[in-house]
Motif scaffolding. Structure first.
Motif, PDB file in Angstrom:
ATOM      1  N   MET A   1     -22.070-103.869  10.029  1.00  0.00           N
ATOM      2  CA  MET A   1     -23.259-103.543   9.269  1.00  0.00           C
ATOM      3  C   MET A   1     -22.877-102.980   7.911  1.00  0.00           C
ATOM      4  O   MET A   1     -21.731-102.765   7.631  1.00  0.00           O
ATOM      5  N   THR A   2     -23.917-102.626   7.177  1.00  0.00           N
ATOM      6  CA  THR A   2     -23.644-102.040   5.887  1.00  0.00           C
ATOM      7  C   THR A   2     -23.895-100.559   5.930  1.00  0.00           C
ATOM      8  O   THR A   2     -24.528-100.044   6.815  1.00  0.00           O
ATOM      9  N   SER A   3     -23.416 -99.890   4.917  1.00  0.00           N
ATOM     10  CA  SER A   3     -23.614 -98.459   4.870  1.00  0.00           C
ATOM     11  C   SER A   3     -25.011 -98.138   4.432  1.00  0.00           C
ATOM     12  O   SER A   3     -25.548 -97.109   4.762  1.00  0.00           O
ATOM     13  N   ASP A  26     -17.813 -93.018  19.823  1.00  0.00           N
ATOM     14  CA  ASP A  26     -18.804 -92.577  18.861  1.00  0.00           C
ATOM     15  C   ASP A  26     -18.930 -93.633  17.770  1.00  0.00           C
ATOM     16  O   ASP A  26     -18.079 -93.742  16.893  1.00  0.00           O
ATOM     17  N   THR A  27     -19.995 -94.417  17.828  1.00  0.00           N
ATOM     18  CA  THR A  27     -20.217 -95.464  16.840  1.00  0.00           C
ATOM     19  C   THR A  27     -20.292 -94.884  15.441  1.00  0.00           C
ATOM     20  O   THR A  27     -19.783 -95.482  14.480  1.00  0.00           O
ATOM     21  N   ALA A  28     -20.931 -93.731  15.288  1.00  0.00           N
ATOM     22  CA  ALA A  28     -21.063 -93.128  13.970  1.00  0.00           C
ATOM     23  C   ALA A  28     -19.703 -92.819  13.358  1.00  0.00           C
ATOM     24  O   ALA A  28     -19.467 -93.060  12.173  1.00  0.00           O
ATOM     25  N   GLN A  29     -18.795 -92.285  14.161  1.00  0.00           N
ATOM     26  CA  GLN A  29     -17.474 -91.963  13.641  1.00  0.00           C
ATOM     27  C   GLN A  29     -16.717 -93.234  13.250  1.00  0.00           C
ATOM     28  O   GLN A  29     -16.076 -93.290  12.202  1.00  0.00           O
ATOM     29  N   ARG A  30     -16.803 -94.274  14.070  1.00  0.00           N
ATOM     30  CA  ARG A  30     -16.118 -95.528  13.718  1.00  0.00           C
ATOM     31  C   ARG A  30     -16.725 -96.139  12.460  1.00  0.00           C
ATOM     32  O   ARG A  30     -16.012 -96.683  11.614  1.00  0.00           O
ATOM     33  N   HIS A  34     -14.765 -97.003   8.811  1.00  0.00           N
ATOM     34  CA  HIS A  34     -14.709 -98.335   8.215  1.00  0.00           C
ATOM     35  C   HIS A  34     -15.255 -98.370   6.797  1.00  0.00           C
ATOM     36  O   HIS A  34     -15.029 -99.346   6.082  1.00  0.00           O
ATOM     37  N   TRP A  35     -15.990 -97.349   6.382  1.00  0.00           N
ATOM     38  CA  TRP A  35     -16.442 -97.282   4.991  1.00  0.00           C
ATOM     39  C   TRP A  35     -15.372 -96.550   4.182  1.00  0.00           C
ATOM     40  O   TRP A  35     -15.451 -95.367   3.914  1.00  0.00           O
ATOM     41  N   LEU A 246     -19.245-110.718  12.243  1.00  0.00           N
ATOM     42  CA  LEU A 246     -19.447-110.108  13.560  1.00  0.00           C
ATOM     43  C   LEU A 246     -18.559-108.891  13.765  1.00  0.00           C
ATOM     44  O   LEU A 246     -18.966-107.916  14.406  1.00  0.00           O
ATOM     45  N   GLN A 247     -17.343-108.939  13.242  1.00  0.00           N
ATOM     46  CA  GLN A 247     -16.474-107.764  13.369  1.00  0.00           C
ATOM     47  C   GLN A 247     -17.100-106.561  12.676  1.00  0.00           C
ATOM     48  O   GLN A 247     -17.056-105.441  13.188  1.00  0.00           O
ATOM     49  N   ARG A 248     -17.718-106.791  11.511  1.00  0.00           N
ATOM     50  CA  ARG A 248     -18.361-105.678  10.819  1.00  0.00           C
ATOM     51  C   ARG A 248     -19.619-105.227  11.550  1.00  0.00           C
ATOM     52  O   ARG A 248     -19.965-104.048  11.533  1.00  0.00           O
ATOM     53  N   CYS A 249     -20.318-106.173  12.185  1.00  0.00           N
ATOM     54  CA  CYS A 249     -21.495-105.791  12.969  1.00  0.00           C
ATOM     55  C   CYS A 249     -21.127-104.795  14.061  1.00  0.00           C
ATOM     56  O   CYS A 249     -21.963-103.992  14.483  1.00  0.00           O
ATOM     57  N   ALA A 250     -19.883-104.871  14.533  1.00  0.00           N
ATOM     58  CA  ALA A 250     -19.415-103.973  15.591  1.00  0.00           C
ATOM     59  C   ALA A 250     -18.484-102.886  15.066  1.00  0.00           C
ATOM     60  O   ALA A 250     -18.010-102.053  15.844  1.00  0.00           O
ATOM     61  N   PHE A 251     -18.213-102.876  13.754  1.00  0.00           N
ATOM     62  CA  PHE A 251     -17.203-101.982  13.193  1.00  0.00           C
ATOM     63  C   PHE A 251     -15.915-102.053  14.003  1.00  0.00           C
ATOM     64  O   PHE A 251     -15.358-101.060  14.447  1.00  0.00           O
ATOM     65  N   ASP A 252     -15.450-103.294  14.217  1.00  0.00           N
ATOM     66  CA  ASP A 252     -14.251-103.535  15.011  1.00  0.00           C
ATOM     67  C   ASP A 252     -13.540-104.755  14.437  1.00  0.00           C
ATOM     68  O   ASP A 252     -13.988-105.887  14.619  1.00  0.00           O
ATOM     69  N   ASP A 253     -12.435-104.533  13.742  1.00  0.00           N
ATOM     70  CA  ASP A 253     -11.681-105.656  13.178  1.00  0.00           C
ATOM     71  C   ASP A 253     -10.493-106.034  14.053  1.00  0.00           C
ATOM     72  O   ASP A 253      -9.596-106.758  13.631  1.00  0.00           O
ATOM     73  N   THR A 254     -10.470-105.546  15.312  1.00  0.00           N
ATOM     74  CA  THR A 254      -9.365-105.836  16.217  1.00  0.00           C
ATOM     75  C   THR A 254      -9.714-106.909  17.249  1.00  0.00           C
ATOM     76  O   THR A 254      -8.818-107.432  17.909  1.00  0.00           O
ATOM     77  N   THR A 255     -10.997-107.209  17.411  1.00  0.00           N
ATOM     78  CA  THR A 255     -11.424-108.197  18.395  1.00  0.00           C
ATOM     79  C   THR A 255     -11.755-109.497  17.680  1.00  0.00           C
ATOM     80  O   THR A 255     -12.660-109.541  16.847  1.00  0.00           O
TER      81      THR A 255
END
Length: 291
Positions: A1-3, A26-30, A34-35, A246-255
């Protein structure tokens, strides 16, 4: 997502590590992590599709008239979880607001990276003014009320136990007769549906906050809210673009995209987003909450 947009009013939260069995991350912390400059490539990959979110918001209202109704010399705006400045950029690109009086544009975001990014994007009639490197709920109660307060695709990672306080500060920050706006995806929209599937099939995390929850919190804080719903689709046949988005939608660039497609629950969701050629199409339903 975006900030400022898709998820991104962030709180600093606790520091539970994502992926620990039985312990949601904690989604907020991740999101906050990422920002940053380190996440720039991921952010730019996300915006290959997500810029359309702001284009659609620019088309959703008669912005010269809407802003003009509250405009006056010395007026002020607060952008909550300002992110990378995609919404003011869309307004100056797709709408004719240049003749409005100069508007002092205050930037609020826990990420100083986001504040710098958004500040660099501002064009007339917007003039960069104060900066608040804090969460919305930490905005000082003695802050002078604003003529305009908005949060566009900004409150997804706001923790459920902090939503009430954040909504109260949003309402209090708006002067009587001012213009308030929250633009947020609904529970059935891609951002929420995708993340629910990601949480079920890949890693448990704090859920995203929906437009319906934000609406209810604003009304509980005493606001009179008018709702407007817009729908649109974004998509791509480029798998690398889809993966970055999709990786940004999940704040996960490892999957990887392949791992997402093979995951339980999430794989089924993504299969429903592909056509026979393999191209991806994502359906968005966004609620505009006008105060």
């Amino acid at each position: 997502m975006t900030s400022d947009a898709a998820p991104a009013s962030r709180t600093t939260g606790d520091t539970a590590q994502p992926g620990q069995p039985g312990r949601p991350g904690d989604t907020a912390q991740r999101s906050l992590e990422h920002w940053s400059e380190a996440g720039r490539a991921e952010m730019e990959a996300f915006y290959a599709l997500a810029t359309e979110d702001y284009h659609q918001l620019a088309l959703a209202a008669d912005w010269p008239a809407t802003l003009g109704a509250v405009a006056h010399d010395g007026w002020r705006l607060l952008d909550v979880a300002c992110g990378s400045g995609k919404f003011p950029t869309a307004l100056t690109t797709y709408t004719d607001i240049a003749d409005l009086p100069e508007l002092a544009y205050d930037l609020l975001d826990p990420s100083t990276f986001s504040i710098a990014e958004a500040r660099a994007q501002l064009r007339p009639p917007f003039r960069a003014a104060e900066e608040f490197a804090i969460t919305l709920q930490a905005l000082p109660t003695d802050t002078e009320p604003y003529d305009v307060v908005w949060a566009t695709h900004a409150l997804y990672a706001l923790r459920p136990d902090e939503l009430g306080d954040a909504a109260a500060r949003f309402v209090a920050a708006l002067r009587p007769g001012g213009l308030g706006l929250v633009a947020q995806a609904t529970a059935r929209s891609h951002y929420l549906a995708f993340y629910d599937a990601f949480r079920a099939g890949v890693r448990d995390e704090t859920p995203y906050t929906s437009a319906e929850q934000v609406r209810d919190a604003l009304e509980s804080a005493g606001a009179r809210v008018r709702t407007q719903v817009i729908t649109y689709t974004s998509g791509t046949a480029d798998r690398s673009v889809a993966e970055g988005f999709l990786q940004r939608c999940a704040f996960d660039d490892t999957t990887s995209l392949e791992e997402m497609e093979a995951a339980p629950v999430l794989g089924d969701y993504l299969a429903g987003c592909r056509d026979a050629s393999g191209a991806y199409s994502f359906d968005h339903e966004v609620m505009l909450l006008w105060l």
